[in-house]
Design a protein around this motif. Structure first.
Motif, PDB file in Angstrom:
ATOM      1  N   LEU A   1     -10.656  60.257 144.160  1.00 30.95           N
ATOM      2  CA  LEU A   1     -11.487  59.063 144.315  1.00 30.95           C
ATOM      3  C   LEU A   1     -11.925  58.483 142.972  1.00 30.95           C
ATOM      4  CD1 LEU A   1     -13.713  60.162 147.323  1.00 30.95           C
ATOM      5  CD2 LEU A   1     -11.789  58.579 147.343  1.00 30.95           C
ATOM      6  N   LEU A   2     -12.290  59.339 142.025  1.00 28.14           N
ATOM      7  CA  LEU A   2     -12.753  58.846 140.723  1.00 28.14           C
ATOM      8  C   LEU A   2     -11.630  58.275 139.868  1.00 28.14           C
ATOM      9  CD1 LEU A   2     -15.271  61.657 139.735  1.00 28.14           C
ATOM     10  CD2 LEU A   2     -15.822  59.296 140.288  1.00 28.14           C
ATOM     11  N   PHE A   3     -10.443  58.857 139.990  1.00 24.65           N
ATOM     12  CA  PHE A   3      -9.332  58.466 139.117  1.00 24.65           C
ATOM     13  C   PHE A   3      -8.191  57.815 139.893  1.00 24.65           C
ATOM     14  CE2 PHE A   3     -11.441  61.997 136.956  1.00 24.65           C
ATOM     15  CZ  PHE A   3     -11.744  61.375 135.763  1.00 24.65           C
ATOM     16  N   TRP A   4      -8.520  57.091 140.931  1.00 26.55           N
ATOM     17  CA  TRP A   4      -7.489  56.454 141.757  1.00 26.55           C
ATOM     18  C   TRP A   4      -6.593  55.529 140.934  1.00 26.55           C
ATOM     19  CZ3 TRP A   4      -5.436  57.546 146.168  1.00 26.55           C
ATOM     20  CH2 TRP A   4      -4.658  56.610 146.818  1.00 26.55           C
ATOM     21  N   ASP A   5      -7.172  54.776 140.017  1.00 27.02           N
ATOM     22  CA  ASP A   5      -6.380  53.845 139.196  1.00 27.02           C
ATOM     23  C   ASP A   5      -5.400  54.581 138.289  1.00 27.02           C
ATOM     24  OD1 ASP A   5      -7.789  51.788 140.328  1.00 27.02           O
ATOM     25  OD2 ASP A   5      -9.161  51.570 138.629  1.00 27.02           O
ATOM     26  N   GLU A   6      -5.852  55.689 137.686  1.00 25.91           N
ATOM     27  CA  GLU A   6      -5.004  56.439 136.763  1.00 25.91           C
ATOM     28  C   GLU A   6      -3.983  57.318 137.474  1.00 25.91           C
ATOM     29  OE1 GLU A   6      -8.361  56.514 136.428  1.00 25.91           O
ATOM     30  OE2 GLU A   6      -8.667  55.378 134.581  1.00 25.91           O
ATOM     31  N   LEU A   7      -4.212  57.590 138.735  1.00 30.82           N
ATOM     32  CA  LEU A   7      -3.351  58.514 139.467  1.00 30.82           C
ATOM     33  C   LEU A   7      -1.903  58.024 139.515  1.00 30.82           C
ATOM     34  CD1 LEU A   7      -3.293  61.124 141.104  1.00 30.82           C
ATOM     35  CD2 LEU A   7      -3.771  59.769 143.128  1.00 30.82           C
ATOM     36  N   PHE A   8      -1.717  56.750 139.717  1.00 32.07           N
ATOM     37  CA  PHE A   8      -0.363  56.225 139.845  1.00 32.07           C
ATOM     38  C   PHE A   8       0.081  55.393 138.642  1.00 32.07           C
ATOM     39  CE2 PHE A   8      -1.791  56.883 144.222  1.00 32.07           C
ATOM     40  CZ  PHE A   8      -0.845  57.818 144.582  1.00 32.07           C
TER      41      PHE A   8
ATOM     42  N   ASN B   1     -13.888  59.628 130.917  1.00 31.68           N
ATOM     43  CA  ASN B   1     -12.984  60.393 131.775  1.00 31.68           C
ATOM     44  C   ASN B   1     -13.178  61.891 131.603  1.00 31.68           C
ATOM     45  OD1 ASN B   1     -11.861  58.143 132.921  1.00 31.68           O
ATOM     46  ND2 ASN B   1     -10.110  58.075 131.557  1.00 31.68           N
ATOM     47  N   LEU B   2     -13.414  62.323 130.394  1.00 35.18           N
ATOM     48  CA  LEU B   2     -13.672  63.736 130.138  1.00 35.18           C
ATOM     49  C   LEU B   2     -14.945  64.190 130.845  1.00 35.18           C
ATOM     50  CD1 LEU B   2     -12.740  66.258 128.643  1.00 35.18           C
ATOM     51  CD2 LEU B   2     -14.097  65.506 126.703  1.00 35.18           C
ATOM     52  N   VAL B   3     -15.982  63.387 130.760  1.00 32.78           N
ATOM     53  CA  VAL B   3     -17.238  63.712 131.454  1.00 32.78           C
ATOM     54  C   VAL B   3     -17.018  63.747 132.964  1.00 32.78           C
ATOM     55  CG1 VAL B   3     -19.550  62.829 131.962  1.00 32.78           C
ATOM     56  CG2 VAL B   3     -18.733  62.882 129.621  1.00 32.78           C
ATOM     57  N   LEU B   4     -16.247  62.806 133.482  1.00 35.37           N
ATOM     58  CA  LEU B   4     -15.979  62.778 134.928  1.00 35.37           C
ATOM     59  C   LEU B   4     -15.120  63.960 135.377  1.00 35.37           C
ATOM     60  CD1 LEU B   4     -15.400  58.979 135.565  1.00 35.37           C
ATOM     61  CD2 LEU B   4     -17.364  60.366 136.259  1.00 35.37           C
ATOM     62  N   LEU B   5     -14.359  64.549 134.473  1.00 29.93           N
ATOM     63  CA  LEU B   5     -13.580  65.734 134.818  1.00 29.93           C
ATOM     64  C   LEU B   5     -14.406  67.016 134.711  1.00 29.93           C
ATOM     65  CD1 LEU B   5     -10.140  65.017 133.144  1.00 29.93           C
ATOM     66  CD2 LEU B   5     -10.554  65.427 135.562  1.00 29.93           C
ATOM     67  N   ILE B   6     -15.465  67.007 133.918  1.00 30.93           N
ATOM     68  CA  ILE B   6     -16.241  68.228 133.689  1.00 30.93           C
ATOM     69  C   ILE B   6     -17.474  68.311 134.587  1.00 30.93           C
ATOM     70  CG2 ILE B   6     -17.654  69.439 131.983  1.00 30.93           C
ATOM     71  CD1 ILE B   6     -15.673  68.473 129.868  1.00 30.93           C
ATOM     72  N   VAL B   7     -18.214  67.234 134.739  1.00 30.44           N
ATOM     73  CA  VAL B   7     -19.497  67.282 135.434  1.00 30.44           C
ATOM     74  C   VAL B   7     -19.385  67.571 136.938  1.00 30.44           C
ATOM     75  CG1 VAL B   7     -21.553  65.926 136.000  1.00 30.44           C
ATOM     76  CG2 VAL B   7     -20.651  65.908 133.681  1.00 30.44           C
ATOM     77  N   PRO B   8     -18.536  66.874 137.706  1.00 29.24           N
ATOM     78  CA  PRO B   8     -18.508  67.155 139.151  1.00 29.24           C
ATOM     79  C   PRO B   8     -18.192  68.609 139.522  1.00 29.24           C
ATOM     80  CG  PRO B   8     -17.431  65.072 138.726  1.00 29.24           C
ATOM     81  CD  PRO B   8     -17.706  65.712 137.390  1.00 29.24           C
ATOM     82  N   PRO B   9     -17.226  69.272 138.876  1.00 30.53           N
ATOM     83  CA  PRO B   9     -16.996  70.672 139.255  1.00 30.53           C
ATOM     84  C   PRO B   9     -18.197  71.570 138.974  1.00 30.53           C
ATOM     85  CG  PRO B   9     -15.185  69.889 137.911  1.00 30.53           C
ATOM     86  CD  PRO B   9     -16.223  68.825 137.916  1.00 30.53           C
ATOM     87  N   ILE B  10     -18.841  71.364 137.844  1.00 30.89           N
ATOM     88  CA  ILE B  10     -19.995  72.195 137.505  1.00 30.89           C
ATOM     89  C   ILE B  10     -21.121  71.975 138.512  1.00 30.89           C
ATOM     90  CG2 ILE B  10     -21.806  72.552 135.781  1.00 30.89           C
ATOM     91  CD1 ILE B  10     -19.677  71.955 133.648  1.00 30.89           C
ATOM     92  N   VAL B  11     -21.395  70.726 138.842  1.00 35.53           N
ATOM     93  CA  VAL B  11     -22.470  70.420 139.785  1.00 35.53           C
ATOM     94  C   VAL B  11     -22.158  70.995 141.167  1.00 35.53           C
ATOM     95  CG1 VAL B  11     -23.618  68.523 140.996  1.00 35.53           C
ATOM     96  CG2 VAL B  11     -23.257  68.388 138.539  1.00 35.53           C
TER      97      VAL B  11
ATOM     98  N   ALA C   1      -2.137  64.978 135.878  1.00 38.12           N
ATOM     99  CA  ALA C   1      -1.759  66.102 136.737  1.00 38.12           C
ATOM    100  C   ALA C   1      -2.082  67.439 136.077  1.00 38.12           C
ATOM    101  CB  ALA C   1      -0.279  66.016 137.086  1.00 38.12           C
ATOM    102  N   VAL C   2      -1.809  67.568 134.801  1.00 35.40           N
ATOM    103  CA  VAL C   2      -2.103  68.816 134.087  1.00 35.40           C
ATOM    104  C   VAL C   2      -3.608  69.059 134.039  1.00 35.40           C
ATOM    105  CG1 VAL C   2      -2.031  69.922 131.818  1.00 35.40           C
ATOM    106  CG2 VAL C   2       0.010  68.832 132.737  1.00 35.40           C
ATOM    107  N   LEU C   3      -4.384  68.039 133.711  1.00 38.79           N
ATOM    108  CA  LEU C   3      -5.835  68.196 133.655  1.00 38.79           C
ATOM    109  C   LEU C   3      -6.418  68.560 135.016  1.00 38.79           C
ATOM    110  CD1 LEU C   3      -6.868  65.270 131.295  1.00 38.79           C
ATOM    111  CD2 LEU C   3      -6.915  67.712 130.801  1.00 38.79           C
ATOM    112  N   ILE C   4      -5.920  67.948 136.057  1.00 33.71           N
ATOM    113  CA  ILE C   4      -6.414  68.246 137.405  1.00 33.71           C
ATOM    114  C   ILE C   4      -6.043  69.672 137.799  1.00 33.71           C
ATOM    115  CG2 ILE C   4      -6.184  67.661 139.847  1.00 33.71           C
ATOM    116  CD1 ILE C   4      -7.901  65.729 138.151  1.00 33.71           C
ATOM    117  N   LEU C   5      -4.837  70.102 137.494  1.00 34.22           N
ATOM    118  CA  LEU C   5      -4.439  71.472 137.842  1.00 34.22           C
ATOM    119  C   LEU C   5      -5.262  72.504 137.076  1.00 34.22           C
ATOM    120  CD1 LEU C   5      -0.571  71.148 138.125  1.00 34.22           C
ATOM    121  CD2 LEU C   5      -2.227  71.470 139.957  1.00 34.22           C
TER     122      LEU C   5
END
Length: 86
Positions: free
Chosen positions: A46-53, A10-20, A62-66
């Motif tokens: 889309l990546l975190f649909w399961d964790e979103l709710f 999850n950490l990699v999925l939060l870091i890699v897409p914005p950088i790319v 929410a904090v990590l996304i913001l």
């Protein structure tokens, strides 16, 4: 808190897409770099649909996304205004 494989993924999925995305837009579409924030938000949903709710992780998510969106927005704004001046 233990670093589990799921947490690392999850950490990699939060870091890699914005950088790319920021690097891609900076290279080819610098005049439209402000769209990276919206694209990152869409990728996150889309990546975190399961964790979103999921009630236990919603606040942390929410904090990590913001924070991620703020950092992406700051980087995109800096690149956009630097390109406009120079």
């Amino acid at each position: 808190m233990e670093l589990t494989p799921a947490l690392i993924l999850n950490l990699v999925l939060l870091i890699v897409p914005p950088i790319v995305l920021v690097l891609m837009f900076r290279q080819w579409l610098a005049q439209h770099i402000h769209w990276t924030v919206a694209l990152i938000a869409l990728c996150d949903v889309l990546l975190f649909w399961d964790e979103l709710f999921y009630y236990e992780s919603f606040g942390l998510f929410a904090v990590l996304i913001l924070v991620q969106l703020a950092a992406t927005g700051a980087a995109a704004s800096r690149i956009y205004y630097k390109q406009r001046k120079g």
